[in-house]
Design a protein around this motif. Structure first.
Motif, PDB file in Angstrom:
ATOM      1  N   LYS A 127      36.946  38.689  34.315  1.00  0.00           N
ATOM      2  CA  LYS A 127      36.447  38.905  35.571  1.00  0.00           C
ATOM      3  C   LYS A 127      35.073  39.500  35.765  1.00  0.00           C
ATOM      4  O   LYS A 127      34.591  40.178  36.716  1.00  0.00           O
ATOM      5  N   GLN A 128      34.394  39.326  34.438  1.00  0.00           N
ATOM      6  CA  GLN A 128      33.046  40.015  34.361  1.00  0.00           C
ATOM      7  C   GLN A 128      32.106  39.423  35.427  1.00  0.00           C
ATOM      8  O   GLN A 128      31.177  40.151  36.058  1.00  0.00           O
ATOM      9  N   ASP A 129      32.204  38.127  35.619  1.00  0.00           N
ATOM     10  CA  ASP A 129      31.127  37.251  36.541  1.00  0.00           C
ATOM     11  C   ASP A 129      31.642  37.856  37.990  1.00  0.00           C
ATOM     12  O   ASP A 129      30.523  38.000  38.990  1.00  0.00           O
ATOM     13  N   ILE A 130      32.647  38.014  38.571  1.00  0.00           N
ATOM     14  CA  ILE A 130      33.057  38.572  39.647  1.00  0.00           C
ATOM     15  C   ILE A 130      32.521  39.937  39.990  1.00  0.00           C
ATOM     16  O   ILE A 130      32.006  40.317  40.964  1.00  0.00           O
ATOM     17  N   PHE A 131      32.752  40.968  38.864  1.00  0.00           N
ATOM     18  CA  PHE A 131      32.409  42.083  38.726  1.00  0.00           C
ATOM     19  C   PHE A 131      30.836  42.178  39.100  1.00  0.00           C
ATOM     20  O   PHE A 131      30.490  43.160  40.011  1.00  0.00           O
ATOM     21  N   ARG A 132      30.018  41.420  38.247  1.00  0.00           N
ATOM     22  CA  ARG A 132      28.616  41.609  38.443  1.00  0.00           C
ATOM     23  C   ARG A 132      28.316  40.901  40.132  1.00  0.00           C
ATOM     24  O   ARG A 132      27.143  41.600  40.484  1.00  0.00           O
ATOM     25  N   LEU A 133      28.740  39.948  40.311  1.00  0.00           N
ATOM     26  CA  LEU A 133      28.360  39.557  41.728  1.00  0.00           C
ATOM     27  C   LEU A 133      28.763  40.425  43.169  1.00  0.00           C
ATOM     28  O   LEU A 133      28.022  40.831  43.965  1.00  0.00           O
ATOM     29  N   LEU A 134      29.736  41.160  42.544  1.00  0.00           N
ATOM     30  CA  LEU A 134      30.474  42.194  43.853  1.00  0.00           C
ATOM     31  C   LEU A 134      29.270  43.438  43.679  1.00  0.00           C
ATOM     32  O   LEU A 134      29.089  43.865  44.704  1.00  0.00           O
ATOM     33  N   LYS A 135      28.936  43.693  42.628  1.00  0.00           N
ATOM     34  CA  LYS A 135      27.962  44.937  42.293  1.00  0.00           C
ATOM     35  C   LYS A 135      26.777  44.551  42.842  1.00  0.00           C
ATOM     36  O   LYS A 135      26.212  45.598  43.603  1.00  0.00           O
ATOM     37  N   ASP A 136      26.145  43.102  42.724  1.00  0.00           N
ATOM     38  CA  ASP A 136      24.732  42.794  43.391  1.00  0.00           C
ATOM     39  C   ASP A 136      25.022  42.836  45.003  1.00  0.00           C
ATOM     40  O   ASP A 136      24.187  43.383  45.645  1.00  0.00           O
ATOM     41  N   GLN A 164      32.536  49.587  47.500  1.00  0.00           N
ATOM     42  CA  GLN A 164      32.512  50.167  46.211  1.00  0.00           C
ATOM     43  C   GLN A 164      33.398  49.453  45.207  1.00  0.00           C
ATOM     44  O   GLN A 164      34.477  48.770  45.665  1.00  0.00           O
ATOM     45  N   LEU A 165      33.188  49.441  44.066  1.00  0.00           N
ATOM     46  CA  LEU A 165      34.282  49.027  42.876  1.00  0.00           C
ATOM     47  C   LEU A 165      34.842  50.246  42.313  1.00  0.00           C
ATOM     48  O   LEU A 165      34.432  51.118  42.048  1.00  0.00           O
ATOM     49  N   VAL A 166      36.406  50.106  42.420  1.00  0.00           N
ATOM     50  CA  VAL A 166      37.220  51.127  41.977  1.00  0.00           C
ATOM     51  C   VAL A 166      38.108  50.768  40.852  1.00  0.00           C
ATOM     52  O   VAL A 166      38.713  49.664  40.815  1.00  0.00           O
ATOM     53  N   PHE A 167      38.074  51.731  39.810  1.00  0.00           N
ATOM     54  CA  PHE A 167      38.700  51.360  38.558  1.00  0.00           C
ATOM     55  C   PHE A 167      40.216  52.257  38.709  1.00  0.00           C
ATOM     56  O   PHE A 167      39.871  53.540  38.652  1.00  0.00           O
ATOM     57  N   LYS A 168      41.087  51.802  38.858  1.00  0.00           N
ATOM     58  CA  LYS A 168      42.201  52.568  39.113  1.00  0.00           C
ATOM     59  C   LYS A 168      43.792  51.937  38.173  1.00  0.00           C
ATOM     60  O   LYS A 168      44.101  50.749  38.711  1.00  0.00           O
ATOM     61  N   ASP A 169      44.226  52.794  37.516  1.00  0.00           N
ATOM     62  CA  ASP A 169      45.562  52.455  37.075  1.00  0.00           C
ATOM     63  C   ASP A 169      45.667  51.075  36.077  1.00  0.00           C
ATOM     64  O   ASP A 169      46.274  50.249  36.912  1.00  0.00           O
ATOM     65  N   LYS A 170      44.470  50.870  35.594  1.00  0.00           N
ATOM     66  CA  LYS A 170      44.315  49.870  34.576  1.00  0.00           C
ATOM     67  C   LYS A 170      43.739  48.661  35.253  1.00  0.00           C
ATOM     68  O   LYS A 170      43.466  47.537  34.487  1.00  0.00           O
ATOM     69  N   TYR A 171      43.184  48.583  36.485  1.00  0.00           N
ATOM     70  CA  TYR A 171      42.791  47.587  37.335  1.00  0.00           C
ATOM     71  C   TYR A 171      41.772  47.732  37.914  1.00  0.00           C
ATOM     72  O   TYR A 171      41.491  49.017  38.715  1.00  0.00           O
ATOM     73  N   TRP A 172      40.835  46.843  38.325  1.00  0.00           N
ATOM     74  CA  TRP A 172      39.683  46.951  39.120  1.00  0.00           C
ATOM     75  C   TRP A 172      39.852  46.390  40.536  1.00  0.00           C
ATOM     76  O   TRP A 172      40.417  45.586  40.697  1.00  0.00           O
ATOM     77  N   TYR A 173      39.475  47.253  41.591  1.00  0.00           N
ATOM     78  CA  TYR A 173      39.405  46.825  42.904  1.00  0.00           C
ATOM     79  C   TYR A 173      38.326  46.765  43.580  1.00  0.00           C
ATOM     80  O   TYR A 173      37.336  47.482  43.303  1.00  0.00           O
ATOM     81  N   LEU A 174      37.987  46.013  44.640  1.00  0.00           N
ATOM     82  CA  LEU A 174      37.117  46.251  45.504  1.00  0.00           C
ATOM     83  C   LEU A 174      37.446  46.717  46.789  1.00  0.00           C
ATOM     84  O   LEU A 174      38.568  46.720  47.449  1.00  0.00           O
ATOM     85  N   TYR A 175      36.736  47.809  47.241  1.00  0.00           N
ATOM     86  CA  TYR A 175      36.904  48.589  48.694  1.00  0.00           C
ATOM     87  C   TYR A 175      35.802  48.090  49.390  1.00  0.00           C
ATOM     88  O   TYR A 175      34.505  48.104  49.196  1.00  0.00           O
ATOM     89  N   GLY A 176      36.229  47.680  50.673  1.00  0.00           N
ATOM     90  CA  GLY A 176      35.345  47.290  51.703  1.00  0.00           C
ATOM     91  C   GLY A 176      35.900  47.166  53.161  1.00  0.00           C
ATOM     92  O   GLY A 176      37.015  47.403  53.249  1.00  0.00           O
ATOM     93  N   PHE A 177      34.949  47.046  54.121  1.00  0.00           N
ATOM     94  CA  PHE A 177      35.286  46.587  55.463  1.00  0.00           C
ATOM     95  C   PHE A 177      35.846  45.282  55.618  1.00  0.00           C
ATOM     96  O   PHE A 177      34.949  44.179  55.514  1.00  0.00           O
ATOM     97  N   CYS A 178      36.976  45.014  55.728  1.00  0.00           N
ATOM     98  CA  CYS A 178      37.595  43.589  55.959  1.00  0.00           C
ATOM     99  C   CYS A 178      37.414  43.163  57.339  1.00  0.00           C
ATOM    100  O   CYS A 178      37.906  43.429  58.414  1.00  0.00           O
ATOM    101  N   LEU A 179      36.514  41.735  57.547  1.00  0.00           N
ATOM    102  CA  LEU A 179      36.241  41.476  59.017  1.00  0.00           C
ATOM    103  C   LEU A 179      37.419  40.637  59.380  1.00  0.00           C
ATOM    104  O   LEU A 179      37.600  40.556  60.663  1.00  0.00           O
ATOM    105  N   LEU A 180      38.297  40.319  58.513  1.00  0.00           N
ATOM    106  CA  LEU A 180      39.637  39.593  59.069  1.00  0.00           C
ATOM    107  C   LEU A 180      40.337  40.540  59.916  1.00  0.00           C
ATOM    108  O   LEU A 180      41.223  40.346  60.872  1.00  0.00           O
ATOM    109  N   LYS A 181      40.896  41.680  59.228  1.00  0.00           N
ATOM    110  CA  LYS A 181      41.713  42.813  59.600  1.00  0.00           C
ATOM    111  C   LYS A 181      40.935  43.726  60.296  1.00  0.00           C
ATOM    112  O   LYS A 181      41.541  44.708  60.830  1.00  0.00           O
TER     113      LYS A 181
END
Length: 298
Positions: A127-136, A164-181
């Motif tokens: 998932k490094q490509d996804i990580f870089r895209l989200l960071k940008d 923000q990108l969050v690393f928690k309990d062995k996994y990476w998460y994206l934290y953000g404001f979901c426009l759907l919810k």
């Protein structure tokens, strides 16, 4: 207190290039007269700080000024290098040249006391490509769009303002404001597909957002577990100091765990080496899952 404020003034000017005495006084909650005394103190210490009067004037540092390496303690220098190694491992970018320059600046020899590696023992992390895209997207404040599989195994298309990108309990998460919810959400990177960074930007102010207090990823449930001592290594890996040894050699754990599919995935990973003692609702759910599994092998 004054010494701390002096450094903060320098950092503020490095970031904003120029300010006024009244702005600095408001920022640091002191009087304008105190700010001018601070400027004199900084100038006496050899910091090239200047104040000019009139239109377009203000307080500023000499162009190309950089903080001397002595500003950082030895511990802070090590922390900076360690943090950069972690960023390099997570992002997939090679920061060796930058690390080499900083080691030379800080006069620190190659340190090998820690190695940060987020790849699996079994396969490369995909998932490094996804990580870089989200960071940008986070830095440029662009909305992202992706397909997402939630814990209920439902797929939906999401548009998110990334925070923000969050690393928690062995996994990476994206934290953000979901426009759907229309709410803040966590999204596990491994469940995201077809990620796109859109040209659509946003200007939502997240500066005052306390991420840890804004949203709870899941409600927890208290469980009591009994493990076979033969998998002690795995039990201690998962539960650390929550493990108690019983007289018969078995291991007892009482813990707060997420009350969702993550709980059952974790428990079933121990096979028949674990017994759920409490609560009964979890025991019943485990029985249902085992019965469904059994039917598939008849």
């Amino acid at each position: 207190m004054q010494e701390s404020r002096l450094f903060k003034i320098v950092y503020y000017l490095l970031e904003h290039e120029k300010s006024t005495a009244s702005e600095l006084a408001e920022k640091f909650e002191v009087s304008v007269r105190t700010i001018y005394r601070d400027i004199d103190a900084l100038s006496s210490a050899g910091i090239p700080i200047y104040a000019t009067q009139g239109k377009g004037g203000g307080i500023y540092l000499l162009d190309n000024f950089v903080l001397d390496r002595s500003v950082f303690s030895d511990n802070e220098k090590e922390q900076i290098l360690t943090a950069l190694k972690g960023i390099s491992a997570a992002d997939g970018n090679n920061l060796d040249e930058l690390l080499t320059k900083l080691r030379a600046l800080f006069e620190i020899k190659e340190s090998s006391w820690i190695e940060v590696d987020f790849t699996s023992w079994y396969k490369k992390k995909p998932k490094q490509d996804i990580f870089r895209l989200l960071k940008d997207a986070i830095f440029s404040k662009n909305v992202v769009k992706f397909k997402y599989f939630n814990r209920n195994r439902e797929m939906s298309e999401r548009k998110v303002q990334p925070i923000q990108l969050v690393f928690k309990d062995k996994y990476w998460y994206l934290y953000g404001f979901c426009l759907l919810k229309n709410d803040y959400r966590f999204f596990k990177l491994t469940r995201m597909t077809e990620l796109q960074v859109l040209t659509e930007s946003f200007c939502r102010d997240f500066s005052e957002l306390e991420i840890g207090k804004t949203i709870k990823y899941s409600e927890n449930i208290s469980v009591k577990l009994k493990f076979n001592k033969s998998i002690a290594f795995q039990v201690y890996d998962e539960f650390y100091d929550e493990v108690k040894e019983c007289d018969d050699g078995s291991l007892y754990v009482e813990a707060e765990l997420p009350n969702n599919d993550i709980l059952y995935t974790k428990l079933l990973s121990f096979g028949d080496d674990v017994e759920v003692l409490e609560p009964e609702s979890v025991r019943e759910k485990i029985r249902e899952k085992l019965e469904n599994m059994f039917k598939k092998y008849l």
